[in-house]
Motif scaffolding. Structure first.
Motif, PDB file in Angstrom:
ATOM      1  N   GLU A  63       0.765  -1.179   0.063  1.00 44.69           N
ATOM      2  CA  GLU A  63       0.094  -0.066  -0.088  1.00 44.69           C
ATOM      3  C   GLU A  63       0.815   1.031  -0.077  1.00 44.69           C
ATOM      4  OE1 GLU A  63      -1.793   2.172   3.160  1.00 44.69           O
ATOM      5  OE2 GLU A  63      -3.293   0.440   3.493  1.00 44.69           O
ATOM      6  N   ILE A  64       0.544   2.195  -1.074  1.00 44.49           N
ATOM      7  CA  ILE A  64       1.935   3.109  -1.072  1.00 44.49           C
ATOM      8  C   ILE A  64       0.468   4.469  -1.332  1.00 44.49           C
ATOM      9  CG2 ILE A  64       3.210   4.800  -2.036  1.00 44.49           C
ATOM     10  CD1 ILE A  64       4.838   1.583  -2.921  1.00 44.49           C
ATOM     11  N   GLY A  65       0.331   5.134  -0.873  1.00 47.86           N
ATOM     12  CA  GLY A  65      -0.250   6.192  -0.449  1.00 47.86           C
ATOM     13  C   GLY A  65      -1.774   5.124  -0.611  1.00 47.86           C
ATOM     14  N   ASP A  66      -3.022   6.141  -1.281  1.00 50.58           N
ATOM     15  CA  ASP A  66      -3.725   5.454  -1.981  1.00 50.58           C
ATOM     16  C   ASP A  66      -4.317   4.242  -2.665  1.00 50.58           C
ATOM     17  OD1 ASP A  66      -4.958   7.314   0.073  1.00 50.58           O
ATOM     18  OD2 ASP A  66      -5.366   8.703  -1.791  1.00 50.58           O
ATOM     19  N   GLU A  67      -2.971   3.493  -2.701  1.00 49.61           N
ATOM     20  CA  GLU A  67      -3.238   2.942  -4.165  1.00 49.61           C
ATOM     21  C   GLU A  67      -2.600   1.502  -2.795  1.00 49.61           C
ATOM     22  OE1 GLU A  67      -1.892   3.299  -8.374  1.00 49.61           O
ATOM     23  OE2 GLU A  67      -0.694   5.026  -6.945  1.00 49.61           O
ATOM     24  N   GLU A  68      -3.801   0.466  -3.608  1.00 47.16           N
ATOM     25  CA  GLU A  68      -2.595  -0.955  -2.987  1.00 47.16           C
ATOM     26  C   GLU A  68      -2.899  -1.989  -4.147  1.00 47.16           C
ATOM     27  OE1 GLU A  68      -5.438  -3.788  -0.176  1.00 47.16           O
ATOM     28  OE2 GLU A  68      -4.472  -2.148   0.981  1.00 47.16           O
ATOM     29  N   GLU A  69      -1.905  -3.026  -3.833  1.00 45.74           N
ATOM     30  CA  GLU A  69      -1.570  -4.026  -4.948  1.00 45.74           C
ATOM     31  C   GLU A  69      -1.034  -4.992  -4.868  1.00 45.74           C
ATOM     32  OE1 GLU A  69      -2.034  -3.946  -8.501  1.00 45.74           O
ATOM     33  OE2 GLU A  69      -2.303  -1.914  -7.999  1.00 45.74           O
ATOM     34  N   VAL A  70      -1.690  -5.847  -5.968  1.00 45.00           N
ATOM     35  CA  VAL A  70      -0.634  -7.501  -4.542  1.00 45.00           C
ATOM     36  C   VAL A  70       0.762  -7.507  -6.012  1.00 45.00           C
ATOM     37  CG1 VAL A  70      -1.097  -9.751  -4.708  1.00 45.00           C
ATOM     38  CG2 VAL A  70      -2.598  -8.838  -3.744  1.00 45.00           C
ATOM     39  N   VAL A  71       1.975  -7.896  -5.123  1.00 42.28           N
ATOM     40  CA  VAL A  71       2.511  -8.306  -6.237  1.00 42.28           C
ATOM     41  C   VAL A  71       3.902  -9.911  -5.496  1.00 42.28           C
ATOM     42  CG1 VAL A  71       3.149  -5.528  -6.398  1.00 42.28           C
ATOM     43  CG2 VAL A  71       3.891  -7.191  -4.292  1.00 42.28           C
ATOM     44  N   GLY A  72       4.053  -9.512  -6.822  1.00 41.18           N
ATOM     45  CA  GLY A  72       4.840 -11.494  -6.633  1.00 41.18           C
ATOM     46  C   GLY A  72       6.719 -11.205  -6.833  1.00 41.18           C
ATOM     47  N   ARG A  73       7.189 -12.606  -6.430  1.00 45.68           N
ATOM     48  CA  ARG A  73       8.628 -12.374  -6.661  1.00 45.68           C
ATOM     49  C   ARG A  73       9.310 -11.646  -8.400  1.00 45.68           C
ATOM     50  NH1 ARG A  73      11.238 -18.044  -8.362  1.00 45.68           N
ATOM     51  NH2 ARG A  73      13.670 -17.227  -8.544  1.00 45.68           N
ATOM     52  N   ASP A  74       9.985 -11.324  -8.254  1.00 46.85           N
ATOM     53  CA  ASP A  74      10.430 -10.460  -9.574  1.00 46.85           C
ATOM     54  C   ASP A  74      10.031  -9.157  -9.911  1.00 46.85           C
ATOM     55  OD1 ASP A  74      12.796 -12.021  -9.568  1.00 46.85           O
ATOM     56  OD2 ASP A  74      11.982 -13.531 -10.852  1.00 46.85           O
ATOM     57  N   MET A  75       9.364  -8.483  -9.031  1.00 45.41           N
ATOM     58  CA  MET A  75       9.041  -7.560  -8.772  1.00 45.41           C
ATOM     59  C   MET A  75       9.362  -6.338  -8.432  1.00 45.41           C
ATOM     60  SD  MET A  75       4.389  -8.235  -9.002  1.00 45.41           S
ATOM     61  CE  MET A  75       3.756  -9.027 -10.734  1.00 45.41           C
ATOM     62  N   LEU A  76       9.355  -4.532  -8.824  1.00 42.76           N
ATOM     63  CA  LEU A  76       9.776  -3.746  -8.665  1.00 42.76           C
ATOM     64  C   LEU A  76       8.734  -3.005  -8.055  1.00 42.76           C
ATOM     65  CD1 LEU A  76      13.229  -2.784  -7.856  1.00 42.76           C
ATOM     66  CD2 LEU A  76      12.699  -1.465  -9.718  1.00 42.76           C
ATOM     67  N   VAL A  77       8.689  -2.427  -7.391  1.00 44.51           N
ATOM     68  CA  VAL A  77       7.969  -0.951  -6.277  1.00 44.51           C
ATOM     69  C   VAL A  77       8.761  -0.175  -6.468  1.00 44.51           C
ATOM     70  CG1 VAL A  77       6.028  -0.586  -4.886  1.00 44.51           C
ATOM     71  CG2 VAL A  77       6.469  -2.754  -6.012  1.00 44.51           C
ATOM     72  N   GLU A  78       8.320   0.917  -6.759  1.00 40.71           N
ATOM     73  CA  GLU A  78       8.955   2.475  -6.660  1.00 40.71           C
ATOM     74  C   GLU A  78       7.823   2.865  -5.531  1.00 40.71           C
ATOM     75  OE1 GLU A  78       9.825   4.655 -10.247  1.00 40.71           O
ATOM     76  OE2 GLU A  78      10.592   3.019 -11.138  1.00 40.71           O
ATOM     77  N   SER A  79       8.355   3.651  -4.473  1.00 40.90           N
ATOM     78  CA  SER A  79       7.893   4.756  -2.771  1.00 40.90           C
ATOM     79  C   SER A  79       9.053   6.077  -3.394  1.00 40.90           C
ATOM     80  CB  SER A  79       8.140   3.754  -1.997  1.00 40.90           C
ATOM     81  OG  SER A  79       7.148   4.144  -1.532  1.00 40.90           O
ATOM     82  N   PRO A  80       8.100   6.762  -3.721  1.00 42.73           N
ATOM     83  CA  PRO A  80       8.227   7.843  -3.281  1.00 42.73           C
ATOM     84  C   PRO A  80       8.433   8.401  -1.172  1.00 42.73           C
ATOM     85  CG  PRO A  80       6.480   7.594  -4.387  1.00 42.73           C
ATOM     86  CD  PRO A  80       6.768   7.375  -4.156  1.00 42.73           C
ATOM     87  N   ALA A  81       9.335   9.579  -1.899  1.00 42.83           N
ATOM     88  CA  ALA A  81       9.577   9.896  -0.446  1.00 42.83           C
ATOM     89  C   ALA A  81       9.050  10.527   0.062  1.00 42.83           C
ATOM     90  CB  ALA A  81      10.616  11.223  -0.400  1.00 42.83           C
ATOM     91  N   LYS A  82       7.710  10.689   1.329  1.00 42.36           N
ATOM     92  CA  LYS A  82       7.157  11.223   2.234  1.00 42.36           C
ATOM     93  C   LYS A  82       5.930  10.710   1.981  1.00 42.36           C
ATOM     94  CE  LYS A  82      10.213  14.475   2.671  1.00 42.36           C
ATOM     95  NZ  LYS A  82      11.109  15.802   1.842  1.00 42.36           N
ATOM     96  N   ILE A  83       5.204   9.527   1.314  1.00 44.32           N
ATOM     97  CA  ILE A  83       4.008   9.207   0.885  1.00 44.32           C
ATOM     98  C   ILE A  83       3.566   8.004   1.847  1.00 44.32           C
ATOM     99  CG2 ILE A  83       2.969   8.033  -0.984  1.00 44.32           C
ATOM    100  CD1 ILE A  83       2.900  11.047  -1.627  1.00 44.32           C
ATOM    101  N   PRO A  84       3.014   8.044   3.296  1.00 42.28           N
ATOM    102  CA  PRO A  84       2.386   6.695   3.425  1.00 42.28           C
ATOM    103  C   PRO A  84       2.623   5.022   3.144  1.00 42.28           C
ATOM    104  CG  PRO A  84       1.423   8.428   3.912  1.00 42.28           C
ATOM    105  CD  PRO A  84       2.066   8.882   2.675  1.00 42.28           C
ATOM    106  N   HIS A  85       3.667   4.292   3.503  1.00 47.01           N
ATOM    107  CA  HIS A  85       3.199   3.214   2.717  1.00 47.01           C
ATOM    108  C   HIS A  85       3.671   1.844   3.611  1.00 47.01           C
ATOM    109  CE1 HIS A  85       7.431   4.202   2.732  1.00 47.01           C
ATOM    110  NE2 HIS A  85       7.940   2.541   2.434  1.00 47.01           N
ATOM    111  N   ARG A  86       2.811   0.953   3.649  1.00 45.04           N
ATOM    112  CA  ARG A  86       3.302  -0.295   3.849  1.00 45.04           C
ATOM    113  C   ARG A  86       3.100  -1.490   3.323  1.00 45.04           C
ATOM    114  NH1 ARG A  86      -2.409  -0.348   8.248  1.00 45.04           N
ATOM    115  NH2 ARG A  86      -3.449   0.417   6.198  1.00 45.04           N
ATOM    116  N   TRP A  87       3.297  -3.159   4.032  1.00 48.53           N
ATOM    117  CA  TRP A  87       3.461  -4.295   3.326  1.00 48.53           C
ATOM    118  C   TRP A  87       2.586  -5.599   4.434  1.00 48.53           C
ATOM    119  CZ3 TRP A  87       5.143  -5.858  -1.320  1.00 48.53           C
ATOM    120  CH2 TRP A  87       6.034  -4.475  -1.750  1.00 48.53           C
TER     121      TRP A  87
END
Length: 112
Positions: A63-87
């Protein structure tokens, strides 16, 4: 050359109370391997620098900001500074992700 056995590294103390091991730490960047057991999650937080995540094993929810996605092996996720996120690990298997912070933060993570 320096080779690091991630499994042999100590689990570091962290506000999320999960398995987090510092794999790389220099004045320029920092990398941590986080392992979430089934049902574990990170608290929502903000980092003061850009972060990218590379999924090493399993399936998780980011979850990054208001977006939520399911991700799996070999995926790269970018998260900009100062944006709330969690796993989240909502699966029944281990979920491991490499977290890279560039540049290395000079301030700590802010838990929300």
């Amino acid at each position: 050359m320096k080779i690091t056995d991630i499994a042999a590294l100590p689990v570091g103390e962290n506000p999320h109370h999960v398995d987090a091991r510092v794999a790389y730490d220099t004045e320029h960047a920092m990398a941590v391997v986080i392992t979430l057991q089934p049902g574990e999650e990170l608290k929502k937080h903000i980092t003061p620098v850009d972060v990218f995540f590379y999924v090493l094993e399993g399936t998780g929810v980011v979850e990054i900001g208001d977006e939520e996605e399911v991700v799996g092996r070999d995926m790269l996720v970018e998260s900009p500074a100062k944006i709330p996120h969690r796993w989240f690990n909502r699966s029944d298997t281990i979920f491991r992700v490499l977290v890279v912070k560039v540049p290395k933060p000079t301030k700590g993570t802010q838990i929300l």
